[in-house]
Write an enzyme that holds these catalytic residues in place. Structure first.
Site, PDB file in Angstrom:
ATOM      1  N   ASP A 154      39.092 -34.509  26.330  1.00 20.46           N
ATOM      2  CA  ASP A 154      38.013 -35.166  26.951  1.00 20.46           C
ATOM      3  C   ASP A 154      37.729 -36.587  26.245  1.00 20.46           C
ATOM      4  O   ASP A 154      38.334 -36.733  25.164  1.00 20.46           O
ATOM      5  CB  ASP A 154      36.756 -34.391  26.774  1.00 20.46           C
ATOM      6  CG  ASP A 154      36.762 -33.294  27.608  1.00 20.46           C
ATOM      7  OD1 ASP A 154      37.681 -32.727  28.204  1.00 20.46           O
ATOM      8  OD2 ASP A 154      35.597 -32.534  27.807  1.00 20.46           O
ATOM      9  N   HIS A 310      39.255 -33.109  22.167  1.00 24.17           N
ATOM     10  CA  HIS A 310      38.744 -34.719  22.474  1.00 24.17           C
ATOM     11  C   HIS A 310      39.834 -35.363  21.919  1.00 24.17           C
ATOM     12  O   HIS A 310      40.320 -34.941  20.807  1.00 24.17           O
ATOM     13  CB  HIS A 310      37.429 -34.693  21.904  1.00 24.17           C
ATOM     14  CG  HIS A 310      36.116 -33.888  22.533  1.00 24.17           C
ATOM     15  ND1 HIS A 310      36.043 -32.668  22.288  1.00 24.17           N
ATOM     16  CD2 HIS A 310      35.185 -34.286  23.497  1.00 24.17           C
ATOM     17  CE1 HIS A 310      34.893 -32.102  23.130  1.00 24.17           C
ATOM     18  NE2 HIS A 310      34.572 -33.223  23.835  1.00 24.17           N
TER      19      HIS A 310
END
Length: 430
Positions: A154, A310
């Protein structure tokens, strides 16, 4: 004898009209079954909203002209007054069909970070079904198939993207990047490199807000502008998946994503909290993440894993790199998440980041396979150049201001009834 042409002509006309309707029937004539079935017809908004015009010379990705076509820097949200009329028309059409639930917005809170709904509104009720409160909306994706691990990252492109790119390149591993639209605009070189590796690009909104706090129009702006910059910067690909920031969605937000833009919502079933590694003080540690990863990866393979990770920092990427050998040793089937969930179709109009882009791609999301329907290939993409000079990219013309109608001629095919009728008439005539 001259009666034959008069008898045959209506049959031929009927056959032609029926086939024309099959090729170009408007989606309103198709029974909707949100969210298990989603039809993409040539006339559906998702195609007209993001159709490229081959007569326009698009600005190169990373250029000033390219960046100027998109909303200004966060934290300001995209101005709903600048939303293209076509996007709003698609939203209003979905509302008129009662495909978008009329439920209250949540509000941000300073307590535990989770948005709250008005007093008396149950976030776990069937009407709301907030994913923040772990309610699972049918059709949203939380788990991978048994034995599979869907890789995704992400918030990119971000500070950790360079380190991730080198690792993925070395290991010949493809992943899905849920990208923030404004980060694509601000970090075009990393975006180009990730796309050129063949990785899949998906939507993570423009400014990363709690989406259940946003109005219908704001939800459209957050998704639409991110789809637009991805589409314009990947030779015309239309994203197929999105992940809500903080995992925050509900039936209203999910319905807008699906009905207006054809997006499927993907959440996760394990969370590393790696985003907080660089907080002050840190919200977790690399040791805690490594311990959790080992537990998940050596545990049961049912359901399969969708782990929230992430590319925010080198630290967050490093925890993935440490866990990757364990993924392999434990014999997980490791795939890019979009490829896994999309059953080898990462985009609405293309199989992946290197395949041809199709003009029409009718997908039955329930079966995961396209039914028999006309489809044409418009172009075979060329990788974007490392210098930021792609072969075909866009600044940001109004999404449909220069849209050309579908030029494909409808095919004329006689159905069985028409053929039999003609045969009978011919025999009688003889």
């Amino acid at each position: 004898m001259h009666i034959l042409p008069l008898l045959i002509l209506p049959l031929l006309s009927t056959a032609s009209v029926l086939q024309h309707r099959y090729d170009h029937d408007h989606s309103h004539n198709v029974k909707r079954n949100l969210p298990s079935t989603w039809y993409h017809h040539p006339s559906h908004p998702v195609h007209s909203l993001f159709r490229r015009d081959e007569n326009i010379t698009y600005a190169p990705v990373g250029s000033t002209e390219w960046a100027a076509g998109y909303p200004p820097d966060p934290p300001a949200l995209p101005d709903v007054k600048t939303i293209p009329a076509e996007w709003l028309a698609a939203l209003n059409d979905a509302i008129a069909r009662k495909a978008i639930p009329d439920i209250p917005l949540s509000k941000n809170t300073t307590d535990d970070g989770n948005p709250v709904y008005p007093t008396g509104v149950d976030p776990n009720s069937p009407e709301i079904c907030s994913s923040t409160y772990q309610c699972r909306i049918p059709g949203d994706v939380w788990d991978a198939p048994a034995g599979f691990l869907g890789l995704s990252f992400d918030d990119g492109p971000e500070a950790g993207s360079g380190k991730l790119i080198e690792f993925l390149k070395t290991n010949n591993q493809q992943v899905t990047h849920f990208m923030i639209g404004s980060n694509i605009r601000d970090n075009p070189d990393a975006f180009i490199q990730e796309f050129n590796l063949g990785n899949d690009i998906a939507v993570h909104t423009w400014t990363h807000p709690h989406m259940t706090t946003q109005s219908n129009e704001q939800v459209v702006a957050e998704l639409g502008w991110t789809m637009q910059i991805i589409h314009n910067s990947t030779n015309g690909r239309v994203p197929k998946f999105w992940r809500p920031p903080y995992g925050d969605s509900d039936k209203r937000v999910t319905a807008i994503a699906k009905e207006v833009f054809g997006l499927t919502t993907i959440i996760w079933n394990q969370d590393t909290d790696d985003w907080s590694l660089t907080d002050s003080p840190p919200g977790t540690t690399a040791a805690k993440i490594n311990s959790s990863m080992h537990q998940w990866l050596t545990g049961p393979k049912t359901p399969g894993l969708i782990i929230l990770e992430h590319e925010l920092s080198n630290q967050s990427v490093a925890t993935f790199m440490s866990a990757y050998p364990v993924m392999q040793q434990q014999n997980w089937n490791i795939m890019s998440l979009a490829q896994l969930i999309g059953q080898n179709a990462s985009y609405q109009n293309a199989d992946n980041s290197t395949s041809p882009v199709n003009d029409v791609n009718i997908i039955n999301a329930k079966s995961g396979s396209p039914p028999s329907a006309p489809s044409s290939t418009s172009s075979t993409p060329t990788n974007l150049q490392a210098s930021g000079q792609p072969s075909v990219v866009s600044s940001n013309p109004s999404p449909t201001s220069s849209t050309k109608p579908n030029s494909a001629s409808p095919r004329w095919v006689m159905g069985p009834t028409a053929i039999l009728s003609v045969a009978v008439i011919f025999m009688l005539w003889r």
